[in-house]
Scaffold this active site. Structure first.
Site, PDB file in Angstrom:
ATOM      1  N   HIS A 196      -9.700   0.869   5.036  1.00  0.00           N
ATOM      2  CA  HIS A 196      -8.405   1.077   5.687  1.00  0.00           C
ATOM      3  C   HIS A 196      -8.614   2.029   6.861  1.00  0.00           C
ATOM      4  CE1 HIS A 196      -4.286   2.406   6.378  1.00  0.00           C
ATOM      5  NE2 HIS A 196      -3.894   1.322   5.731  1.00  0.00           N
TER       6      HIS A 196
ATOM      7  N   GLY B   3       2.214   2.373  10.758  1.00  0.00           N
ATOM      8  CA  GLY B   3       3.116   3.512  10.564  1.00  0.00           C
ATOM      9  C   GLY B   3       3.815   3.964  11.837  1.00  0.00           C
TER      10      GLY B   3
ATOM     11  N   GLU C 277      -7.039   4.455   7.967  1.00  0.00           N
ATOM     12  CA  GLU C 277      -6.849   5.887   7.688  1.00  0.00           C
ATOM     13  C   GLU C 277      -8.110   6.478   7.051  1.00  0.00           C
ATOM     14  OE1 GLU C 277      -3.132   5.583   5.571  1.00  0.00           O
ATOM     15  OE2 GLU C 277      -2.126   5.024   7.424  1.00  0.00           O
TER      16      GLU C 277
ATOM     17  N   ASN D   2       0.860  -1.189   0.000  1.00  0.00           N
ATOM     18  CA  ASN D   2       0.000   0.000   0.000  1.00  0.00           C
ATOM     19  C   ASN D   2       0.895   1.238   0.000  1.00  0.00           C
ATOM     20  OD1 ASN D   2      -1.854   2.033   0.447  1.00  0.00           O
ATOM     21  ND2 ASN D   2      -2.244   1.473   2.593  1.00  0.00           N
ATOM     22  N   TRP D   3       0.957   1.881  -1.159  1.00  0.00           N
ATOM     23  CA  TRP D   3       1.865   3.047  -1.280  1.00  0.00           C
ATOM     24  C   TRP D   3       1.277   4.297  -0.629  1.00  0.00           C
ATOM     25  CZ3 TRP D   3       3.602   2.650  -7.176  1.00  0.00           C
ATOM     26  CH2 TRP D   3       4.302   1.456  -7.359  1.00  0.00           C
TER      27      TRP D   3
ATOM     28  N   GLY E 129       2.817  -1.070   4.374  1.00  0.00           N
ATOM     29  CA  GLY E 129       2.778   0.341   4.026  1.00  0.00           C
ATOM     30  C   GLY E 129       4.172   0.850   3.738  1.00  0.00           C
ATOM     31  N   GLY E 130       4.793   1.473   4.724  1.00  0.00           N
ATOM     32  CA  GLY E 130       6.091   2.133   4.552  1.00  0.00           C
ATOM     33  C   GLY E 130       7.133   1.289   3.828  1.00  0.00           C
TER      34      GLY E 130
HETATM   35  C1  PEP Z   1      -0.826   0.190   6.037  1.00  0.00           C
HETATM   36  O1  PEP Z   1      -0.865   1.310   5.571  1.00  0.00           O
HETATM   37  O2  PEP Z   1      -1.750  -0.576   5.785  1.00  0.00           O
HETATM   38  C2  PEP Z   1       0.308  -0.200   6.877  1.00  0.00           C
HETATM   39  C3  PEP Z   1       0.271  -1.370   7.437  1.00  0.00           C
HETATM   40  O3  PEP Z   1       1.330   0.696   7.022  1.00  0.00           O
HETATM   41  P1  PEP Z   1       2.775   0.427   7.700  1.00  0.00           P
HETATM   42  O4  PEP Z   1       3.310  -0.860   7.133  1.00  0.00           O
HETATM   43  O5  PEP Z   1       3.594   1.606   7.303  1.00  0.00           O
HETATM   44  O6  PEP Z   1       2.555   0.318   9.175  1.00  0.00           O
END
Ligand code: PEP
Length: 257
Positions: A99, A176, A101, A9-10, A233-234
């Site tokens: 998600h 995150g 967010e 997931n960018w 994510g990251g």
């Molecule tokens: C995400 O955005 O779904 C996620 C898991 O981010 P991160 O890996 O950065 O915690």
């Protein structure tokens, strides 16, 4: 053990030029080190989708593409939204739904998540339903009930296409933050979610873990956490770290098949 799925997931990172660059890098590495025992999905911002699908197609990369969000409506006066059929026309096969967010920052309620699941399934998009509790809920020991409620609400009244569903358990406090859930916590939740999915007949759905996954913790999460893959994510923004995570999933599955 189910064949693992690793999803990058960018978020709102990488413009279309940067997206092309990262996709090409992934293609080069995957050509030299094919990962035969893992499914890989890239989830770029909407504006990058066309560029990313074109490269995957022309390079014949063993990778599929998802969107980060989709409208619950099929068409009409919904400024700023993108419909499931528009995504399908772009060769997009997957979509993140709910998600944390979007739930937290864009007021995506359980009812909207449920309607979005239906819209995705209506058009043959494979939804990755994101669930997970806040730190407050976890500390009050309400995490299992909270996640059950999210699942029951999102999966209520579905009428077909259930076999397309994947679930991602993403504790909000681990996204995150660099703070990964412990393998005991993850295993407990995997069993819990599996139980809920079984009661709804979704016995083949993969259950991913997301929340600060990196190349160092991926193996433990797979082996001890018993996850069926990752939502990253990251660490998905760099070819090296994303593919190192996929590599771990690939090896774990290869060793257990
Ligand atoms: C995400 O955005 O779904 C996620 C898991 O981010 P991160 O890996 O950065 O915690």
């Amino acid at each position: 053990m189910m064949r693992p799925l690793v999803v990058g997931n960018w978020k709102m990172n990488l413009d279309f030029v940067e997206a092309i660059h990262l996709t090409q890098q992934l293609g080069v590495v995957l050509r030299s080190r094919p990962l035969e025992h893992v499914d890989i999905v890239l989830v770029p911002p909407f504006v990058d989708l066309r560029s990313v699908t074109s490269i995957i197609d022309s390079e014949r990369m063993p990778v599929e593409v998802g969107a980060q969000h989709v409208s619950m409506h099929d068409s009409g006066a919904h400024t700023g939204e993108v419909s499931a059929s528009m995504l399908r026309r772009l060769a997009v096969d997957w979509v993140l739904v709910g998600h944390s967010e979007r739930r937290a920052m864009y007021a995506m309620s359980d009812a909207v998540v449920a309607a979005t699941m239906k819209a995705a399934l209506r058009h043959g998009l494979k939804p990755i339903l994101c669930v997970g509790e806040s730190l407050e809920v976890r500390e009050a020991d309400g995490h299992l009930a909270f996640v059950s409620d999210q699942l029951q609400s999102a999966l209520a009244d579905l009428s077909g296409g259930e076999d397309l569903i994947t679930v991602a358990y993403e504790p909000v406090w681990a996204i995150g933050t660099g703070r990964t859930a412990g393998t005991d916590q993850v295993r407990e939740m995997m069993q819990h979610i599996r139980g809920v999915l079984n009661t709804r007949g979704l016995t083949n759905a993969r259950i991913l873990y997301g929340g600060s996954v990196n190349p160092e913790n991926a193996r433990d999460l797979m082996v001890d956490g018993k996850v069926n893959g990752f939502l990253v994510g990251g660490a998905s923004l760099k070819a090296e770290s994303f593919l190192a995570i996929a590599d771990n999933a690939n090896d774990c599955y290869d060793g257990k098949r």
